[in-house]
Design an enzyme around this catalytic site. Structure first.
Site, PDB file in Angstrom:
ATOM      1  N   ASP A  33       0.817  -1.229   0.000  1.00  0.00           N
ATOM      2  CA  ASP A  33       0.000   0.000   0.000  1.00  0.00           C
ATOM      3  C   ASP A  33       0.845   1.271   0.000  1.00  0.00           C
ATOM      4  OD1 ASP A  33       1.037   0.018   2.534  1.00  0.00           O
ATOM      5  OD2 ASP A  33      -0.865  -0.306   3.565  1.00  0.00           O
ATOM      6  N   GLN A  92      12.114  28.659  -1.124  1.00  0.00           N
ATOM      7  CA  GLN A  92      10.835  29.304  -0.747  1.00  0.00           C
ATOM      8  C   GLN A  92      11.055  29.892   0.641  1.00  0.00           C
ATOM      9  OE1 GLN A  92       8.067  29.605  -2.642  1.00  0.00           O
ATOM     10  NE2 GLN A  92       6.737  30.527  -1.114  1.00  0.00           N
ATOM     11  N   LYS A 188      18.706  38.746 -13.115  1.00  0.00           N
ATOM     12  CA  LYS A 188      17.749  37.700 -13.527  1.00  0.00           C
ATOM     13  C   LYS A 188      16.318  38.132 -13.221  1.00  0.00           C
ATOM     14  CE  LYS A 188      17.128  33.601 -11.109  1.00  0.00           C
ATOM     15  NZ  LYS A 188      17.565  32.277 -10.669  1.00  0.00           N
ATOM     16  N   ASP A 215      26.776  28.873  -9.616  1.00  0.00           N
ATOM     17  CA  ASP A 215      25.507  29.003  -8.901  1.00  0.00           C
ATOM     18  C   ASP A 215      25.453  27.931  -7.824  1.00  0.00           C
ATOM     19  OD1 ASP A 215      23.114  30.135  -8.274  1.00  0.00           O
ATOM     20  OD2 ASP A 215      22.092  29.628 -10.143  1.00  0.00           O
TER      21      ASP A 215
HETATM   22  C1  R5P Z   1      18.003  30.665  -7.107  1.00  0.00           C
HETATM   23  O1  R5P Z   1      18.150  31.808  -6.804  1.00  0.00           O
HETATM   24  C2  R5P Z   1      19.118  29.703  -7.141  1.00  0.00           C
HETATM   25  O2  R5P Z   1      20.291  30.296  -6.701  1.00  0.00           O
HETATM   26  C3  R5P Z   1      19.318  29.116  -8.521  1.00  0.00           C
HETATM   27  O3  R5P Z   1      19.717  30.142  -9.401  1.00  0.00           O
HETATM   28  C4  R5P Z   1      18.069  28.500  -9.027  1.00  0.00           C
HETATM   29  O4  R5P Z   1      17.481  27.720  -8.039  1.00  0.00           O
HETATM   30  C5  R5P Z   1      18.326  27.657 -10.233  1.00  0.00           C
HETATM   31  O5  R5P Z   1      17.119  27.090 -10.625  1.00  0.00           O
HETATM   32  P1  R5P Z   1      16.862  26.705 -12.126  1.00  0.00           P
HETATM   33  O6  R5P Z   1      17.940  25.778 -12.551  1.00  0.00           O
HETATM   34  O7  R5P Z   1      15.500  26.058 -12.090  1.00  0.00           O
HETATM   35  O8  R5P Z   1      16.822  27.967 -12.930  1.00  0.00           O
END
Ligand code: R5P
Length: 308
Positions: A33, A92, A188, A215
């Site tokens: 389940d 978030q 961005k 990033d």
């Molecule tokens: C957001 O500010 C993070 O630093 C990344 O730039 C973001 O989460 C990247 O997400 P994605 O690959 O969906 O653009």
């Protein structure tokens, strides 16, 4: 201390071996389940436990993780800590629209109830400044910037370190300081989960440099892909993309390849073909800091003291 990797995170058992710690197992039996039954192996009674959990796609894993922590306590663990190489739900970090929840707070609150400490790699801290604002237990972030910087030093001549958005300045700035390279940050605008627009500042002073985008997370891949497209349209050589956490939601590899990234390199906080930079040393050092001090030599019992 005993290290208990959750299912799917067994590769981090090496972390325990590097520290000379014993390792056990967390087994999760899945009933027809869909409910799960957790079983721990290893000498838990009277020991400190460090659970290791890869937490990409967290909704599939959270219940088992919380039950595993509770089981460890039931079996007599003195303390139960969590090593989470990737801490999800951190983006978030405020209520962007009326009625939304602030997932970063709720997720960390759940972990704070289940564990005694948390160690993670480069959590996405932006509008919330520190892990202490999210956790009610000791929480430590270790940083992968030295790994990314070392890769750049070994592989790129005349790098220009570029963050794709304001939030990435902390990573771009740290890597630039470590490598001695110049850095810049792009602007961005995110219009949707997979709709990202990037605009470039004036970068003419860096003509001749190799762009290296950095990033913290690659999720849909759209942020770095938009940055790659913008740089190439402005006449730059194909950028190299570096990131800490290779979340790579469905199709992200294709998105980045189609944009024309020269290479993609990430850390092994999540299993992925690009994850060539190993964070286990950073995590092992942090776990050592959480390890309770070994007790000193036992004082000799006084003759005739009657002490038990
Ligand atoms: C957001 O500010 C993070 O630093 C990344 O730039 C973001 O989460 C990247 O997400 P994605 O690959 O969906 O653009």
């Amino acid at each position: 201390m005993i290290v208990l990797p959750m299912p799917g995170s067994e590769r981090f058992g090496q972390l325990g071996r590097d520290l000379g710690l014993t390792s056990g197992l967390v087994q999760v039996h899945r009933f027809p389940d869909g409910e799960g039954r957790v079983r721990l192996t290893g000498a838990i009674q009277g020991d400190d436990v460090a659970m290791v959990a890869g937490l990409a796609q967290p909704d599939d894993k959270l219940v088992s993780l919380l039950f595993a922590a509770a089981t460890a306590r039931d079996l007599g663990a003195v303390s139960v800590g969590l090593v989470a190489p990737y801490l999800p739900y951190m983006r978030q970090d405020r209520r962007f629209r009326a009625g939304e929840g602030v997932s970063a707070r709720y997720f960390c609150r759940l972990l704070s109830v289940a564990f005694d400490w948390v160690v993670t790699v480069d959590p996405h801290l932006h509008r919330i400044g520190t892990l202490d604002e999210l956790f009610t237990i000791p929480a430590e972030a270790v940083h992968a910037a030295p790994l990314l910087a070392e890769w750049i030093e070994r592989n790129v001549r005349t790098p220009l370190v570029i963050g794709p958005d304001a939030e990435s300045l902390q990573w771009a700035g740290a890597i630039a300081r470590l490598t001695g390279a110049p850095h810049a940050v792009l602007a961005k605008r995110r219009a949707g989960d997979r709709r990202v627009e990037i605009t470039l500042p004036d970068l003419t002073a860096y003509a001749g440099y190799q762009p290296v985008l950095v990033d913290d997370v690659i999720s849909s891949g759209e942020t770095l892909a938009a940055a790659v497209r913008a740089l190439r349209a402005a006449g730059w050589p194909a950028p190299i993309c570096l990131a800490v956490h290779p979340v790579f939601a469905g199709g992200a590899e294709d998105v980045l390849a189609a944009a024309g990234a020269a290479a993609v390199v990430t850390c092994n906080t999540i299993v992925h073909p690009t994850a060539v930079l190993d964070v286990q040393g950073l995590l092992a050092a942090a776990v050592t800091r959480r390890r309770p001090p070994l007790s000193g030599p036992v004082p000799p019992r006084l003759a005739g003291s009657g002490a038990a």
